[in-house]
Design a protein around this motif. Structure first.
Motif, PDB file in Angstrom:
ATOM      1  N   ARG A  95      64.414 -25.525 -15.864  1.00 52.79           N
ATOM      2  CA  ARG A  95      64.310 -24.415 -14.917  1.00 52.79           C
ATOM      3  C   ARG A  95      65.523 -24.398 -13.985  1.00 52.79           C
TER       4      ARG A  95
ATOM      5  N   ASP B 206      54.295 -21.658  -3.709  1.00 48.15           N
ATOM      6  CA  ASP B 206      53.781 -22.862  -4.370  1.00 48.15           C
ATOM      7  C   ASP B 206      54.717 -23.283  -5.492  1.00 48.15           C
TER       8      ASP B 206
ATOM      9  N   PRO C 108      55.968 -24.928  -8.950  1.00 45.83           N
ATOM     10  CA  PRO C 108      55.357 -25.183 -10.252  1.00 45.83           C
ATOM     11  C   PRO C 108      54.945 -26.652 -10.376  1.00 45.83           C
ATOM     12  N   TYR C 109      53.882 -26.909 -11.119  1.00 44.55           N
ATOM     13  CA  TYR C 109      53.410 -28.275 -11.343  1.00 44.55           C
ATOM     14  C   TYR C 109      54.116 -28.838 -12.574  1.00 44.55           C
ATOM     15  N   LEU C 110      55.246 -29.458 -12.336  1.00 47.25           N
ATOM     16  CA  LEU C 110      56.110 -29.871 -13.440  1.00 47.25           C
ATOM     17  C   LEU C 110      55.645 -31.150 -14.129  1.00 47.25           C
TER      18      LEU C 110
ATOM     19  N   ASP D  29      50.442 -29.967 -16.945  1.00 47.56           N
ATOM     20  CA  ASP D  29      50.336 -28.588 -17.418  1.00 47.56           C
ATOM     21  C   ASP D  29      49.327 -27.837 -16.550  1.00 47.56           C
TER      22      ASP D  29
ATOM     23  N   ASP E 115      50.182 -25.169 -14.254  1.00 45.41           N
ATOM     24  CA  ASP E 115      50.584 -23.882 -13.690  1.00 45.41           C
ATOM     25  C   ASP E 115      49.544 -22.784 -13.903  1.00 45.41           C
ATOM     26  N   GLN E 116      48.915 -22.794 -15.059  1.00 42.63           N
ATOM     27  CA  GLN E 116      47.948 -21.730 -15.353  1.00 42.63           C
ATOM     28  C   GLN E 116      46.695 -21.829 -14.488  1.00 42.63           C
TER      29      GLN E 116
ATOM     30  N   VAL F 262      46.814 -22.711 -11.115  1.00 47.72           N
ATOM     31  CA  VAL F 262      47.106 -22.480  -9.700  1.00 47.72           C
ATOM     32  C   VAL F 262      46.308 -21.262  -9.223  1.00 47.72           C
TER      33      VAL F 262
ATOM     34  N   ARG G 192      56.374 -18.656  -7.045  1.00 50.49           N
ATOM     35  CA  ARG G 192      56.353 -19.986  -7.652  1.00 50.49           C
ATOM     36  C   ARG G 192      57.720 -20.672  -7.567  1.00 50.49           C
TER      37      ARG G 192
END
Length: 256
Positions: free
Chosen positions: A17, A143, A145-147, A150, A152-153, A155, A171
């Motif tokens: 990213r 917020d 991203p939750y790297l 998994d 992100d979906q 949040v 995000r």
């Protein structure tokens, strides 16, 4: 997931990213050069907070002149559904905080524009949106991203679909999200901070958010006992703050 695997997955997530490269650089500095700042002044602030802390019920009554009991009764079904969704979620994130404090801050100000940092399951988002929807208001959320997982979906997972029309989710890290949010709207009725816990991260965000809070607006910060950033910010700006003790942690709240 082991700590090594978590760090590796996070780093690889950043590499994929480019828009998050600025935050990667800040993370590296925060965890190396500025590592000691994470807990700067912690003992001082915990002593200061414990001496002045009140319950959420007392804080809402003292600041807003409102009784918090109506929230749990009026939204019992919504909260029950949200709790079930959290329980069913395969990814674990932060749980609900002082929801009544957030909701009644929005009610007190008759909020139409609210900004929050930190979303996770979306409990604080839900509290704000339940008030904002009455006035066709908008919640702007920042917020990362939750790297490392998994997630992100998931949040905002507890926020029902009928409230999402009043929600704009950015995000990115706060230093990228907040300028984008302020470009869309420059004055806010309520601010809720619950993201970067470091001393430097807090001080930057507090200053940025405070400039965009209207006179008579409400400022809320979670976990102020992590370090002395909130106390130092309030003392620097001559702010008379209320401290709420909630489930063993401290929340700062004041009316501008």
């Amino acid at each position: 997931m082991s700590e090594i695997n978590r760090v590796l997955k996070t780093f690889l997530g950043y590499l994929k990213r480019p828009d998050l490269y600025p935050e990667l650089g800040r993370k590296i500095i925060k965890n190396t050069v500025n590592r000691g700042n994470a807990f700067k002044g912690k003992d001082k602030t915990n002593s200061w907070a414990s001496e002045r802390s009140v319950s959420q019920t007392e804080a809402v009554s003292r600041l807003f002149g409102l009784d918090i009991s109506e929230f749990r009764n009026g939204y019992a079904d919504v909260l029950k559904t949200a709790a079930q969704r959290e329980q069913d979620c395969p990814v674990k994130m932060g749980g609900p905080g002082a929801l009544e404090l957030i909701y009644y801050a929005c009610e007190f100000t008759q909020a139409k524009n609210v900004v929050e940092t930190g979303v996770a399951y979306g409990w604080s988002s839900l509290a704000s949106l339940l008030s904002l929807v009455k006035r066709n208001g908008i919640l702007y959320s920042s917020d990362m991203p939750y790297l490392a997982q998994d997630g992100d979906q998931y949040v905002g997972y507890v926020v029902p679909d009928n409230l999402k029309r009043s929600w704009k989710l950015f995000r990115f890290a706060d230093k990228e999200s907040l300028p984008k949010i302020f470009a869309e709207n420059s004055v806010f009725d309520v601010l809720h901070y619950d993201s970067d816990k470091s001393y430097n991260g807090r001080m930057w965000a507090y200053e940025a958010l405070y400039r965009h809070l209207k006179k008579g607006g409400v400022f809320i910060s979670d976990d102020i006992g992590d370090n002395s950033a909130y106390q130092d910010f309030c003392e620097k700006n001559n702010i008379d703050t209320t401290v709420v003790e909630y489930e063993g942690k401290y929340i700062g709240v004041f009316i501008k």
